[in-house]
Motif scaffolding. Structure first.
Motif, PDB file in Angstrom:
ATOM      1  N   ASP A 109    -104.512  38.255  57.430  1.00 47.47           N
ATOM      2  CA  ASP A 109    -105.888  37.579  57.751  1.00 47.47           C
ATOM      3  C   ASP A 109    -107.029  37.558  56.626  1.00 47.47           C
ATOM      4  O   ASP A 109    -107.127  38.289  55.974  1.00 47.47           O
ATOM      5  CB  ASP A 109    -106.422  38.543  58.894  1.00 47.47           C
ATOM      6  N   PRO A 110    -107.287  36.262  56.204  1.00 51.65           N
ATOM      7  CA  PRO A 110    -107.988  35.965  55.050  1.00 51.65           C
ATOM      8  C   PRO A 110    -109.389  36.788  55.199  1.00 51.65           C
ATOM      9  O   PRO A 110    -109.896  36.975  54.237  1.00 51.65           O
ATOM     10  CB  PRO A 110    -108.370  34.279  55.408  1.00 51.65           C
ATOM     11  N   LEU A 111    -109.839  36.999  56.547  1.00 48.04           N
ATOM     12  CA  LEU A 111    -111.134  37.814  56.403  1.00 48.04           C
ATOM     13  C   LEU A 111    -110.881  39.502  56.428  1.00 48.04           C
ATOM     14  O   LEU A 111    -111.842  40.153  56.184  1.00 48.04           O
ATOM     15  CB  LEU A 111    -112.147  37.415  57.615  1.00 48.04           C
ATOM     16  N   SER A 112    -109.803  39.600  56.804  1.00 52.21           N
ATOM     17  CA  SER A 112    -109.205  41.246  56.986  1.00 52.21           C
ATOM     18  C   SER A 112    -107.892  41.338  56.346  1.00 52.21           C
ATOM     19  O   SER A 112    -106.992  41.728  57.310  1.00 52.21           O
ATOM     20  CB  SER A 112    -109.644  41.855  58.301  1.00 52.21           C
ATOM     21  N   PRO A 113    -107.767  41.238  55.101  1.00 49.87           N
ATOM     22  CA  PRO A 113    -106.215  41.234  54.826  1.00 49.87           C
ATOM     23  C   PRO A 113    -105.763  42.869  54.742  1.00 49.87           C
ATOM     24  O   PRO A 113    -106.474  43.773  54.625  1.00 49.87           O
ATOM     25  CB  PRO A 113    -106.198  40.693  53.270  1.00 49.87           C
ATOM     26  N   ILE A 114    -104.464  43.031  54.980  1.00 48.25           N
ATOM     27  CA  ILE A 114    -103.916  44.352  54.936  1.00 48.25           C
ATOM     28  C   ILE A 114    -102.825  44.756  53.804  1.00 48.25           C
ATOM     29  O   ILE A 114    -102.635  45.842  53.649  1.00 48.25           O
ATOM     30  CB  ILE A 114    -103.422  44.683  56.236  1.00 48.25           C
ATOM     31  N   THR A 115    -102.478  43.863  53.273  1.00 45.03           N
ATOM     32  CA  THR A 115    -101.583  43.722  52.142  1.00 45.03           C
ATOM     33  C   THR A 115    -102.298  43.981  50.675  1.00 45.03           C
ATOM     34  O   THR A 115    -103.594  43.495  50.462  1.00 45.03           O
ATOM     35  CB  THR A 115    -100.532  42.775  51.739  1.00 45.03           C
ATOM     36  N   ARG A 116    -101.838  44.775  49.707  1.00 46.38           N
ATOM     37  CA  ARG A 116    -102.467  44.846  48.431  1.00 46.38           C
ATOM     38  C   ARG A 116    -102.698  43.519  47.820  1.00 46.38           C
ATOM     39  O   ARG A 116    -103.726  43.275  47.250  1.00 46.38           O
ATOM     40  CB  ARG A 116    -101.403  45.771  47.658  1.00 46.38           C
ATOM     41  N   ILE A 121    -106.354  39.158  46.145  1.00 46.38           N
ATOM     42  CA  ILE A 121    -106.718  37.815  46.046  1.00 46.38           C
ATOM     43  C   ILE A 121    -108.086  37.519  46.615  1.00 46.38           C
ATOM     44  O   ILE A 121    -109.177  36.943  45.945  1.00 46.38           O
ATOM     45  CB  ILE A 121    -105.880  36.858  47.057  1.00 46.38           C
ATOM     46  N   VAL A 122    -108.497  38.110  47.855  1.00 49.72           N
ATOM     47  CA  VAL A 122    -109.999  37.957  48.322  1.00 49.72           C
ATOM     48  C   VAL A 122    -111.041  38.530  47.241  1.00 49.72           C
ATOM     49  O   VAL A 122    -112.109  38.217  47.374  1.00 49.72           O
ATOM     50  CB  VAL A 122    -109.941  38.742  49.771  1.00 49.72           C
ATOM     51  N   ALA A 123    -110.587  39.784  46.843  1.00 45.77           N
ATOM     52  CA  ALA A 123    -111.690  40.474  45.953  1.00 45.77           C
ATOM     53  C   ALA A 123    -112.013  39.846  44.570  1.00 45.77           C
ATOM     54  O   ALA A 123    -112.857  39.706  44.082  1.00 45.77           O
ATOM     55  CB  ALA A 123    -111.176  41.837  45.679  1.00 45.77           C
ATOM     56  N   MET A 169     -90.514  53.283  44.502  1.00 44.36           N
ATOM     57  CA  MET A 169     -90.252  53.356  45.945  1.00 44.36           C
ATOM     58  C   MET A 169     -91.330  53.612  46.944  1.00 44.36           C
ATOM     59  O   MET A 169     -91.135  53.222  48.075  1.00 44.36           O
ATOM     60  CB  MET A 169     -89.332  54.647  46.276  1.00 44.36           C
ATOM     61  N   GLY A 170     -92.329  54.317  46.502  1.00 48.99           N
ATOM     62  CA  GLY A 170     -93.521  54.371  47.347  1.00 48.99           C
ATOM     63  C   GLY A 170     -94.400  53.520  47.365  1.00 48.99           C
ATOM     64  O   GLY A 170     -95.549  53.207  48.042  1.00 48.99           O
ATOM     65  N   ALA A 171     -94.070  52.098  46.633  1.00 52.21           N
ATOM     66  CA  ALA A 171     -95.275  51.120  46.539  1.00 52.21           C
ATOM     67  C   ALA A 171     -94.804  50.034  47.735  1.00 52.21           C
ATOM     68  O   ALA A 171     -93.544  49.927  47.985  1.00 52.21           O
ATOM     69  CB  ALA A 171     -94.938  50.400  45.121  1.00 52.21           C
ATOM     70  N   GLU A 172     -95.598  49.399  48.147  1.00 47.14           N
ATOM     71  CA  GLU A 172     -95.679  48.452  49.160  1.00 47.14           C
ATOM     72  C   GLU A 172     -94.619  47.261  48.559  1.00 47.14           C
ATOM     73  O   GLU A 172     -94.034  46.751  49.511  1.00 47.14           O
ATOM     74  CB  GLU A 172     -96.945  47.952  49.512  1.00 47.14           C
ATOM     75  N   PHE A 222    -100.326  50.529  56.878  1.00 55.21           N
ATOM     76  CA  PHE A 222    -100.735  49.074  57.115  1.00 55.21           C
ATOM     77  C   PHE A 222    -101.398  49.283  58.491  1.00 55.21           C
ATOM     78  O   PHE A 222    -100.911  50.043  59.364  1.00 55.21           O
ATOM     79  CB  PHE A 222     -99.417  48.349  57.316  1.00 55.21           C
ATOM     80  N   ASP A 223    -102.393  48.572  58.622  1.00 52.98           N
ATOM     81  CA  ASP A 223    -102.781  48.484  59.733  1.00 52.98           C
ATOM     82  C   ASP A 223    -102.574  47.339  60.496  1.00 52.98           C
ATOM     83  O   ASP A 223    -103.059  46.081  60.744  1.00 52.98           O
ATOM     84  CB  ASP A 223    -104.689  48.287  59.782  1.00 52.98           C
ATOM     85  N   ILE A 224    -101.355  47.515  60.998  1.00 51.46           N
ATOM     86  CA  ILE A 224    -100.422  46.344  61.599  1.00 51.46           C
ATOM     87  C   ILE A 224    -101.321  45.999  63.000  1.00 51.46           C
ATOM     88  O   ILE A 224    -101.282  46.699  63.805  1.00 51.46           O
ATOM     89  CB  ILE A 224     -98.817  46.851  61.717  1.00 51.46           C
TER      90      ILE A 224
END
Length: 488
Positions: A109-116, A121-123, A169-172, A222-224
């Motif tokens: 979501d461009p207004l509420s992204p959940i991926t790193r 990108i948005v920030a 391994m713990g990284a997204e 992740f806020d899936i």
């Protein structure tokens, strides 16, 4: 599911334009609830193609959508569970925007992204440089059959190639996502839930409860945002150990489906699935639209017989009631009956093609394999013998209804005078017309069943009456090589 319309030209292509456009983020359940509310208030058709559920199943679905629940459809095979799940996708928006970046593995979501990557990108990028694309409704629904499904298929797995590149391994970024994370902001449906491996059920429980992904013990938060639908058969869903209690507890609504409660509803389903463009034929008949060959006219009592076969099978002590008898049995048998009538008409050069009782002799090919026998009973009947018993019961049931209305039992009296009548699926209609010239006028009562002057329709009526008299033990019959002789 109906296809989404073509992408409008005026939709924003950058984040800055999206802000100016006034688009606002919604959860997928809120989006579905809002669209459902609008269509319900407008009186729109909500579930096209669904027959017989108006007063039972559909109101429960409506409440579940307004409650914004994940849903389980619980019912036996052939009760439109998968079709209902697919129809829920029609309540999605035509398009939703997402960040158009190859490094983002889902539709962020461009207004509420959940991926790193999306958050970065948005920030960090100017809004007029952030590229936006649009995800069509038709791609926002994914479905999976439980048997054979692995954790990696629907949840995800560590990607070895990324580990080799030095990613932790713990990284997204080390994850290869399965179907559910990739359906972020969409609908995911799992068919035959009890057949799903318990490990995968635990993964689903975690998503339903926490809306996050944990792979190989590495909690990647992740806020899936996904609506999850399930289907299951009550016999397996309610069996201990088939579905973990924690997963059952997290499913918002359970919707119970059922078979048609009335024979006419089952016939409506047959007509819809087999010949959706019916034309009205002669009295009490339907003329089926066909792309080639002769017109096919179906007396209504033949449709009643096809549906009654399924209804009788569902009540039969020889059939496993936990398995059920799918509506696909009626649909397949209906197609076979129509095909047999058309075959005869093509070979004999007749028109219209009218199904007869003798055409039901070909139903073994479309019925065997669809009836699961009750192996716990004491009977030693084969599936073919069970089908014969079910067919005889169906003919008797429908015939007795017509006897009460038309007094057809009187016809049995003519056989006491030694009259024999031969029938068969490849005998021409003229054969029956000649026979009727030599028997008493009482046969005219038979044609009250289906008023028509067509020899083909009258031949169908004759066979129906004869088969009914035999099924109710009023006359006898002998059968050889597809031809049947009825006598006293």
């Amino acid at each position: 599911m109906p296809a989404a319309p073509s992408l409008p030209q005026h939709l924003p292509t950058t984040l800055a334009q999206l802000h100016e456009f006034g688009w606002r983020s919604k959860t997928v359940k809120q989006e579905i609830s809002d669209n459902f509310t609008s269509r319900l208030a407008a009186g729109d058709e909500l579930y096209p193609g669904i027959v017989g559920y108006d007063d039972t199943v559909l109101p429960e679905i409506n409440i579940a959508l307004l409650a914004q629940h994940d849903i389980l459809f619980l019912g036996e095979k052939g009760q439109a569970k998968s079709r209902l799940m697919r129809l829920l996708a029609t309540f999605l928006d035509d398009f939703v925007p997402y960040l158009d970046d190859a490094q983002i593995p889902l539709h962020d979501d461009p207004l509420s992204p959940i991926t790193r990557r999306g958050k970065q990108i948005v920030a960090e990028m100017p809004a007029d440089e952030v590229s936006i694309a649009w995800w069509p409704r038709e791609e926002r629904y994914a479905e999976r059959l439980a048997p054979g499904t692995k954790f990696a298929d629907i949840i995800g797995e560590i990607d070895p190639s990324k580990l080799a590149g030095g990613i932790s391994m713990g990284a997204e970024e080390a994850l290869h996502f399965g179907l559910i994370p990739r359906m972020h902001r969409g609908i995911f449906a799992m068919n035959e839930l009890p057949e799903l491996d318990e490990l995968v059920q635990v993964g689903l429980f975690n998503i339903l409860e926490e809306r996050d992904v944990q792979i190989r013990g590495y909690p990647v938060k992740f806020d899936i945002d996904v609506m999850i639908l399930f289907s299951a058969n009550p016999a397996t869903y309610n069996r201990s150990g088939k579905v973990i209690p924690q997963l059952k507890d997290r499913i918002g609504s359970v919707i119970y489906t059922h078979y048609p409660t009335e024979r006419d509803l089952g016939i409506s389903i047959m007509d819809q699935e087999v010949a959706p463009n019916n034309e009205v034929g002669e009295a009490n008949t339907d003329a089926e639209s066909t792309s080639a060959g002769p017109e096919v006219v179906v007396p209504y009592f033949m449709k009643e017989l096809i549906e009654e076969i399924s209804r009788a099978a569902r009540k039969s002590k020889f059939v496993d009631h936990e398995s059920g008898v799918s509506a696909r049995l009626s649909i397949a048998n209906y197609r076979t009956m129509l095909a047999s009538a058309k075959h005869r008409a093509l070979v004999l050069g007749e028109s219209p093609a009218v199904p007869r009782i003798s055409d039901l002799g070909h139903l073994y090919s479309s019925s065997l394999g669809k009836l699961e026998l009750d192996m716990m009973g004491s009977h030693q009947m084969s599936e073919r013998q069970v089908l014969d018993a079910v067919l005889a019961e169906a003919i008797g049931t429908v015939f007795n209804e017509y006897v009460e209305e038309h007094g057809l039992a009187e016809i049995a009296q003519i056989f006491s005078e030694g009259v024999k009548i031969e029938v068969g699926d490849m005998l021409p209609s003229s054969h029956y017309a000649e026979l009727l010239k030599r028997v008493p006028p009482v046969w005219d009562k038979a044609f009250e069943v289906n008023a028509s002057q067509s020899d083909a329709v009258r031949a169908s009526c004759v066979e129906f009456v004869l088969a009914g008299l035999y099924a109710t033990d009023r006359i006898s019959r002998s059968q050889t090589h597809g031809r049947i002789v009825y006598e006293f």
